[in-house]
Design a protein around this motif. Structure first.
Motif, mmCIF file in Angstrom:
data_model
loop_
_atom_site.group_PDB
_atom_site.id
_atom_site.type_symbol
_atom_site.label_atom_id
_atom_site.label_comp_id
_atom_site.label_asym_id
_atom_site.label_seq_id
_atom_site.Cartn_x
_atom_site.Cartn_y
_atom_site.Cartn_z
ATOM 1 N N LEU A 79 0.849 -1.192 0.000
ATOM 2 C CA LEU A 79 0.000 0.000 0.000
ATOM 3 C C LEU A 79 0.882 1.239 0.000
ATOM 4 C CD1 LEU A 79 -2.668 -1.081 2.641
ATOM 5 C CD2 LEU A 79 -2.956 -0.929 0.147
ATOM 6 N N PRO A 80 0.411 2.322 -0.603
ATOM 7 C CA PRO A 80 1.201 3.558 -0.592
ATOM 8 C C PRO A 80 1.449 4.057 0.833
ATOM 9 C CG PRO A 80 -0.589 3.696 -2.194
ATOM 10 C CD PRO A 80 -0.827 2.450 -1.383
ATOM 11 N N LEU A 81 2.596 4.671 1.022
ATOM 12 C CA LEU A 81 2.988 5.234 2.310
ATOM 13 C C LEU A 81 2.034 6.374 2.698
ATOM 14 C CD1 LEU A 81 5.256 5.234 4.512
ATOM 15 C CD2 LEU A 81 6.355 7.022 3.137
ATOM 16 N N LEU A 82 1.717 6.458 3.981
ATOM 17 C CA LEU A 82 0.880 7.533 4.512
ATOM 18 C C LEU A 82 1.738 8.477 5.343
ATOM 19 C CD1 LEU A 82 -2.103 5.334 5.768
ATOM 20 C CD2 LEU A 82 -1.934 6.593 3.595
ATOM 21 N N ALA A 83 1.347 9.729 5.412
ATOM 22 C CA ALA A 83 2.088 10.707 6.216
ATOM 23 C C ALA A 83 2.191 10.257 7.667
ATOM 24 C CB ALA A 83 1.416 12.078 6.129
ATOM 25 N N SER A 84 1.138 9.631 8.176
ATOM 26 C CA SER A 84 1.125 9.191 9.573
ATOM 27 C C SER A 84 2.128 8.058 9.847
ATOM 28 C CB SER A 84 -0.281 8.728 9.967
ATOM 29 O OG SER A 84 -0.679 7.631 9.151
ATOM 30 N N GLN A 85 2.682 7.453 8.802
ATOM 31 C CA GLN A 85 3.629 6.349 8.968
ATOM 32 C C GLN A 85 5.094 6.809 8.950
ATOM 33 O OE1 GLN A 85 2.116 4.162 5.562
ATOM 34 N NE2 GLN A 85 1.152 2.650 6.920
ATOM 35 N N MET A 86 5.336 8.056 8.659
ATOM 36 C CA MET A 86 6.714 8.539 8.486
ATOM 37 C C MET A 86 7.587 8.294 9.717
ATOM 38 S SD MET A 86 7.476 9.586 5.468
ATOM 39 C CE MET A 86 8.974 10.509 5.803
ATOM 40 N N GLU A 87 7.052 8.445 10.916
ATOM 41 C CA GLU A 87 7.847 8.243 12.126
ATOM 42 C C GLU A 87 8.236 6.786 12.323
ATOM 43 O OE1 GLU A 87 6.071 9.924 15.588
ATOM 44 O OE2 GLU A 87 5.936 11.933 14.709
ATOM 45 N N ARG A 88 7.503 5.874 11.703
ATOM 46 C CA ARG A 88 7.776 4.437 11.844
ATOM 47 C C ARG A 88 8.559 3.891 10.663
ATOM 48 N NH1 ARG A 88 1.990 3.463 11.654
ATOM 49 N NH2 ARG A 88 2.555 1.343 11.074
ATOM 50 N N LEU A 89 8.970 4.771 9.759
ATOM 51 C CA LEU A 89 9.645 4.377 8.519
ATOM 52 C C LEU A 89 11.163 4.394 8.684
ATOM 53 C CD1 LEU A 89 8.897 3.843 5.442
ATOM 54 C CD2 LEU A 89 9.664 6.196 5.091
ATOM 55 N N THR A 90 11.822 3.389 8.126
ATOM 56 C CA THR A 90 13.280 3.343 8.062
ATOM 57 C C THR A 90 13.678 3.251 6.592
ATOM 58 O OG1 THR A 90 13.380 2.141 10.160
ATOM 59 C CG2 THR A 90 15.347 2.075 8.785
ATOM 60 N N VAL A 91 14.684 4.038 6.214
ATOM 61 C CA VAL A 91 15.170 4.066 4.836
ATOM 62 C C VAL A 91 16.485 3.304 4.767
ATOM 63 C CG1 VAL A 91 15.964 5.548 2.947
ATOM 64 C CG2 VAL A 91 14.080 6.303 4.417
#
Length: 191
Positions: free
Chosen positions: A93-105
């Motif tokens: 699913l496309p990334l949501l703004a609310s998920q940015m804090e839980r995202l690792t690049v």
């Protein structure tokens, strides 16, 4: 045998590349005035090398896109690949703004591709039993790539190649005289 990675990155350079990928995603959700065009003058970011951007949400894969040959400079490919990984990887699913804090690049910078001359799939499997490289399979109609990190999930050469072929649209037992095998190494790092 594949060449060593074409860029020997310092810790600071790795941090800059990761920051570029993350800032691209931050800017997507909350547009800033980040001047990505000015980055093309940077010696590191003007390099033309293969690169993959992989995203993890709560530790689970949530997107991965790459440029195998490095047709564009990193200043262009990293932002584009970050957006494609976040929004165009059809497996997720496309990334949501609310998920940015839980995202690792995670970034993977590729060495140049090196062709492996082999007779058949059995020869490839014997070679891969000894050497754990990234692999690109291609023929006239299909192309598929796995980064070396995939060996962690698919440690057996037969399984690795079977899944790589399935990913590329071949039947798992397919092999042809036109099959081309290219190998590469990566320098990968994450936030």
């Amino acid at each position: 045998m594949p060449a060593s990675p074409c860029i020997n990155l310092t810790i600071e350079e790795k941090q800059r590349l990761l920051a570029l990928a993350r800032q691209t995603l931050v800017d997507y959700f909350a547009p800033q005035q980040t001047d990505i065009e000015s980055l093309s003058d940077d010696a590191l970011l003007s390099r033309h090398v293969g690169c993959f951007v992989t995203l993890f949400l709560d530790g689970d894969l949530s997107g991965c896109m790459g440029d195998i040959e490095g047709h564009r400079p990193l200043s262009k490919s990293i932002p584009e690949l970050a957006l494609c990984s976040a929004f165009k990887d059809n497996r997720f699913l496309p990334l949501l703004a609310s998920q940015m804090e839980r995202l690792t690049v995670e970034l993977s910078v590729l060495s140049p591709l090196s062709q492996l001359k082999i007779r058949d799939e059995d020869a490839l499997l014997r070679y891969l039993a000894e050497h754990r490289y990234g692999v690109v399979l291609s023929d006239a109609f299909h192309r598929s790539v796995y980064l070396p990190q995939v060996w962690e999930q698919l440690p057996q050469p037969g399984e690795f190649i079977r899944e790589l072929k399935r990913k590329g649209g071949w039947a798992s037992g397919h092999w042809s005289d036109d099959m081309r095998v290219e190998l590469f190494t990566v320098e990968h790092f994450r936030e």
